[in-house]
Design an enzyme around this catalytic site. Sequence first.
Site, short mmCIF file in Angstrom:
data_model
loop_
_atom_site.label_atom_id
_atom_site.label_comp_id
_atom_site.label_asym_id
_atom_site.label_seq_id
_atom_site.Cartn_x
_atom_site.Cartn_y
_atom_site.Cartn_z
N GLY A 72 0.98 -1.22 -0.02
CA GLY A 72 -0.03 -0.01 0.10
C GLY A 72 0.95 1.39 0.08
O GLY A 72 0.52 2.28 -0.81
N HIS A 73 1.84 1.28 0.82
CA HIS A 73 2.78 2.59 0.78
C HIS A 73 3.45 2.38 -0.53
O HIS A 73 3.93 3.64 -1.06
CB HIS A 73 3.86 2.24 2.00
CG HIS A 73 3.22 2.10 3.26
ND1 HIS A 73 3.24 1.03 4.14
CD2 HIS A 73 2.74 3.05 4.31
CE1 HIS A 73 2.83 1.23 5.29
NE2 HIS A 73 2.42 2.59 5.36
N GLY A 97 -3.02 7.41 1.85
CA GLY A 97 -4.08 6.53 1.55
C GLY A 97 -5.33 6.63 1.90
O GLY A 97 -5.68 7.06 2.99
N GLU A 98 -6.04 6.18 1.08
CA GLU A 98 -7.60 6.26 1.53
C GLU A 98 -8.15 5.41 2.50
O GLU A 98 -9.23 5.38 2.96
CB GLU A 98 -8.40 6.01 0.10
CG GLU A 98 -8.41 7.10 -0.78
CD GLU A 98 -9.34 6.86 -2.13
OE1 GLU A 98 -9.86 5.86 -2.43
OE2 GLU A 98 -9.50 8.02 -3.03
N ASP A 112 -7.20 5.40 5.43
CA ASP A 112 -7.54 6.34 6.60
C ASP A 112 -8.40 7.33 6.18
O ASP A 112 -7.92 8.43 5.83
CB ASP A 112 -6.07 6.59 7.22
CG ASP A 112 -5.55 5.53 7.66
OD1 ASP A 112 -5.85 4.75 8.62
OD2 ASP A 112 -4.23 5.26 7.18
N SER A 120 -2.35 -3.46 5.95
CA SER A 120 -2.05 -2.61 7.14
C SER A 120 -0.79 -3.11 8.08
O SER A 120 -0.84 -4.23 7.90
CB SER A 120 -3.33 -2.20 8.10
OG SER A 120 -3.13 -1.94 9.50
N SER A 121 -0.19 -2.27 8.39
CA SER A 121 0.84 -2.68 9.16
C SER A 121 0.32 -3.42 10.56
O SER A 121 1.05 -4.48 11.14
CB SER A 121 1.71 -1.61 9.84
OG SER A 121 2.39 -0.97 8.65
O1 PAF Z 1 -1.13 7.28 8.13
C1 PAF Z 1 -0.10 7.27 8.88
O2 PAF Z 1 0.65 6.45 8.71
C2 PAF Z 1 0.06 8.36 9.94
O3 PAF Z 1 -1.03 8.69 10.69
C3 PAF Z 1 0.70 9.57 9.16
C4 PAF Z 1 -0.04 10.27 8.06
C5 PAF Z 1 2.04 9.28 8.81
C6 PAF Z 1 1.05 10.69 10.49
O4 PAF Z 1 2.23 10.11 11.59
#
Ligand code: PAF
Length: 293
Positions: A36-37, A150-151, A153, A188-189
């Site tokens: 995802g990242h 990411g959407e 969150d 998700s981690s």
């Molecule tokens: O979504 C995340 O991983 C965190 O909330 C972020 C945006 C890096 C802020 O710490």
Amino acid sequence: MKTLHRVADLHGELSEWRTRHETVALVPTMGNLHAGHISLVERARHLAECVVVSVFVNPLQFGPKEDFERYPRTLEADAALLRQTGADLLFAPAVADMYPGGYPPVTTVRVGGPLTGILDGEFRPGHFEGVATVVNILFNLVQPAVALFGEKDWQQLQVIRRMVADLGLPLRVNGAPTLRDADGLALSSRNQYLGPQERAIAPRLYAALCAIGEAIAAGRRDFAALCAQQRAVLEAAGFRAQYLEVRAPDLAPPDPQAGAWVVLAAAYLGSTRLIDNLQVRAPDVAVQRAMPE
Ligand code: PAF
């Protein structure tokens, strides 16, 4: 790809880029990077000449009983992955670099109003203040033309968009679609906290969102009843649901006459808190069922 830990070194590198008039994209993360990242980094490469990825597990956005201590920290593996992906710079500061006036900071950014009082804002008091503060600091340090989130969150994305609009920050916010495992579980981690049995049950969270989305796409507008029914299904499967709600995409109360909604959920499986959401469109546009083939 360079890895920098100190703000002064970051400034040095960025000023070289700036003299060459190169635009910068920022991908803020808490590390433990997954596909995802990486999709955010790949997207960033199309939006700017230089890509900065930050890895910082921000204590300010964790509640006292949350998983700050056990949050996975895997900087070496993250750096290797980013090198393969073609990021230009990994910025991995320590708490003292991000909060130079001391921790906790006395100056914070709070997005007020209903947006932060509902959903995660209700169950994680202070969380969005922590997110808005650290994201604002990162924006100030990196001064990107575009920042990517990411959407998955969804509420965080709305909070950041609101902060950027209200403070007139000179950058674009780009939201990227959620990536899922083959069985539908959003990447998700925190998925790695799940035991084998929990992992087998976890995709049912997305299945519940899809069931609600399909009912809405089929013309149902009894949002509360749909959510109550799926909440019972989740509880029977072993989840402890915190919320399961239909909302407008900007997280206002949902208008039955509108053409687009988002279904959002947060639920515990054992000690792991999972969140997910699904965008839904009016009946003539099919529900965005993103379940991989
Ligand atoms: O979504 C995340 O991983 C965190 O909330 C972020 C945006 C890096 C802020 O710490």
